[in-house]
Design an enzyme around this catalytic site. Sequence first.
Site, mmCIF file in Angstrom:
data_model
loop_
_atom_site.group_PDB
_atom_site.id
_atom_site.type_symbol
_atom_site.label_atom_id
_atom_site.label_comp_id
_atom_site.label_asym_id
_atom_site.label_seq_id
_atom_site.Cartn_x
_atom_site.Cartn_y
_atom_site.Cartn_z
ATOM 1 N N GLY A 474 13.291 -7.170 26.943
ATOM 2 C CA GLY A 474 14.709 -7.475 26.825
ATOM 3 C C GLY A 474 15.285 -8.003 28.115
ATOM 4 O O GLY A 474 16.432 -8.429 28.164
ATOM 5 N N ILE A 627 18.019 -15.060 42.699
ATOM 6 C CA ILE A 627 18.259 -14.787 41.286
ATOM 7 C C ILE A 627 17.622 -15.923 40.488
ATOM 8 O O ILE A 627 17.985 -17.085 40.650
ATOM 9 C CB ILE A 627 19.774 -14.695 41.014
ATOM 10 C CG1 ILE A 627 20.377 -13.515 41.787
ATOM 11 C CG2 ILE A 627 20.045 -14.559 39.510
ATOM 12 C CD1 ILE A 627 19.736 -12.164 41.522
ATOM 13 N N ASN A 629 17.542 -16.361 37.145
ATOM 14 C CA ASN A 629 18.360 -16.843 36.033
ATOM 15 C C ASN A 629 19.645 -16.031 36.031
ATOM 16 O O ASN A 629 19.632 -14.827 35.757
ATOM 17 C CB ASN A 629 17.600 -16.681 34.708
ATOM 18 C CG ASN A 629 18.380 -17.220 33.522
ATOM 19 O OD1 ASN A 629 19.587 -17.003 33.402
ATOM 20 N ND2 ASN A 629 17.704 -17.923 32.642
ATOM 21 N N GLU A 703 16.911 -2.306 37.740
ATOM 22 C CA GLU A 703 17.326 -0.909 37.846
ATOM 23 C C GLU A 703 18.507 -0.651 38.771
ATOM 24 O O GLU A 703 19.265 0.294 38.565
ATOM 25 C CB GLU A 703 16.110 -0.069 38.266
ATOM 26 C CG GLU A 703 15.126 -0.025 37.115
ATOM 27 C CD GLU A 703 13.737 0.429 37.510
ATOM 28 O OE1 GLU A 703 13.468 1.616 37.368
ATOM 29 O OE2 GLU A 703 12.939 -0.410 37.959
HETATM 30 MO MO1 MOS Z 1 11.318 1.640 34.688
HETATM 31 S S1 MOS Z 1 11.985 3.549 34.652
HETATM 32 O O1 MOS Z 1 10.649 1.610 36.232
HETATM 33 O O2 MOS Z 1 10.415 1.342 33.350
#
Ligand code: MOS
Length: 741
Positions: A474, A627, A629, A703
């Site tokens: 995703g 970056i 995209n 993340e």
């Molecule tokens: Mo992520 S928690 O590093 O899949």
Amino acid sequence: MNAPVSHAAHLRADSAVPRYDGKEKVSGAAVFSSDHRFANTAHAYFVCSPVAKARITSLNTAVAKAMPGVLDILTYQNLRGEIRPSKHIYQGGVVSDSVPPLMSPEVAYAGQIVAVVLAESFEVARDAARRVSVTYEQQPLASTFDSPGVVHQPLASQRQNHEDPQVGDFDGAFARAPVKVDASYSTPTQHHNPMELFTVTCVWNGEELTLYEPSQSNYGKKFALAQVLAIDPQRIRVLCHYTGGGFGSKGVLTYRTALVAVAARRLGRPVKLVPPRDQGFTLATYRAETRHRLRLGASPDGRLTALSHEGWELTSRADPYAVAGTESTTRMYACRNVASKVTLVRADRSTPGFMRAPPEMPYFFALESAMDELATALGMDPVELRRVNDTRVEPIKGLRYTSRSMMQCFDEAAEAFGWKQRDPRPGSMRRGDWLVGWGCAASTYPVCAAPAAARVRLAADGRASVETSGHEIGQGMYTIAAQTAAETLGIPIGAVTVRMGDTHLPPAPLAAGSLSAASVCSAILGACQAIRRRVGVRDEGRADVVAALRNSGAGAVEELFEYVPNGSPAGTAQGLYQGRAWPVVGSRRPDNIQMSFGAQFVEVHVHALTREVRVPRVVAAFAAGRILNARTAHSQYMGGVIWGIGSALHEETQIDRRHGRYVNTNFADYLIPVNADIGEVQVIMVGEEDREVNPLGAKGIGEIGTVGTAAALANAVFHATGKRIRDLPIRLEDLLEPPRA
Ligand code: MOS
């Protein structure tokens, strides 16, 4: 040739091309793992223990077995030797929880699989599973913090490679510090709850096994499953073209996959498992509850003189899983006297595991809340407190950051937010019946990279194909893979076909640690550069690669490239083909420190009477190198911020301590933010160039968006109400009392 050609070094930062897989996804044409249909498929349904730490005293499958359509029921009484137990990944094994199911009448944790019902249809399997009767003799158990019977162990005593970061003399410096904060924080159990369930389909064709499973690690699972089934890995193929959300829960093999493979081999038919939402709370991993004690000492001008972060993390009896976010929190600010310690708290639970920003999310809630408390104690603006403690050199080993744009993030976000208008006095910015609070916090995440291989073929008709077993979870991997090839080969993106998610393709690492873009696209870049050289294009930058290929007389050129991150141990490229592709982590390098940074500003409205908390807006700025995209990056960042809001206000898995069992295992009771909970989320991408991190200069963005959000929100709640909430999630009942003096 068609499009303007640019070498990867000149990739446009605003290259916000639409998703490669967008049309397939929105039209419903995308095939997810359980969408595959095979003739003669049998369906599996698990019976899971409702209690922890128990012994099965009776297990009666006769009624269920007699039901029409039931094919077989696997239990500890009839499964012998078909599954070879492994250790946890942190102890040299291949599974995320080392307690093997169906091995004995012993049950370690609630949710452990105790029977596998196999039937002609899903409905019959589910019905029969409810008629398997099991009785348990429960032993005294300890399910979470403060339960009598949990065992505390320093992480350093349990994990070979863990060392608690420290430098200088914390105790002395803290004792002498004129301004101090000493506070404790906690975060709850949380579950990933990806939209796509934890499905498994296994199809044997003679001795060959094909596994269809939503995955963040196709190669990893191929070799792990081979080990657990004790078969030759070359007999296993893993296919997964799309994963409907993972967030860490689909990266490591669990025994459920092996059970389905065993069932399919026994029946001689394809077997499909589509476990319900509630079983997902224990079939995969979770974010463990954590506790923290932060002690900060500062001089009156705000400079940190002492910093100590102690963390406690829940884990299972079986496995020493821990996230140890002190590796990042102790390196965040300039400070000469730093101490830290991580303690495992072992309870009768399944083993927790990676969940989006596993270390940084809980540990930065603590650190960035404490920094806000320090700013209050100093009477200093929280942004200025970060500025005086900003550093170019990390404090533990004195290593240089390859790039660090934290204050640029603070300044750009503060400007966009209007931070200058803030009245620092808590409760001072009331608007009608609503108390208005403004808070901020810093974000960070290490730059990770792992080995990856990609094969690129360019044909004389100007079309290219990219092949790698990487993962589309995703995040936009197909899109940036196509972009990287198109831009490096100087062809339109529409001329690139990307094939991924198949272990017959060149190996890619675990899609985790925000490393896929840097790792997989570095391999694609390398392959495309090799093609340029093969057709005689020597220089970087614009060139008509297709014309050069045609002139060479060749019909097509194909290159396989293996990317090995700088700082990888010897044997890394070979290990990649064996499913071993552990990353180089930017906070643990011997030569320099590689981190992304960010700053988040949150506005909350707290109703003066009901104490309802609303979040009308967030402004978040991030600097993460190049970056690739801007469109997919924006989604990644915004999704991270929304997760952060969820972790601050909504998400908490509740446990019934008597049985060690989760109780809110559904989307009605496990709260997640919905559209109505989210106001404006403004994402600012701060330009940053870092040529040291990897050939692309991309630091990774999956993340960091969720790091710091919860602290910024809690700091805003303090600003609105004068009440400091140190335990997540923040509920309105926490705010009902009048503010303390
Ligand atoms: Mo992520 S928690 O590093 O899949």
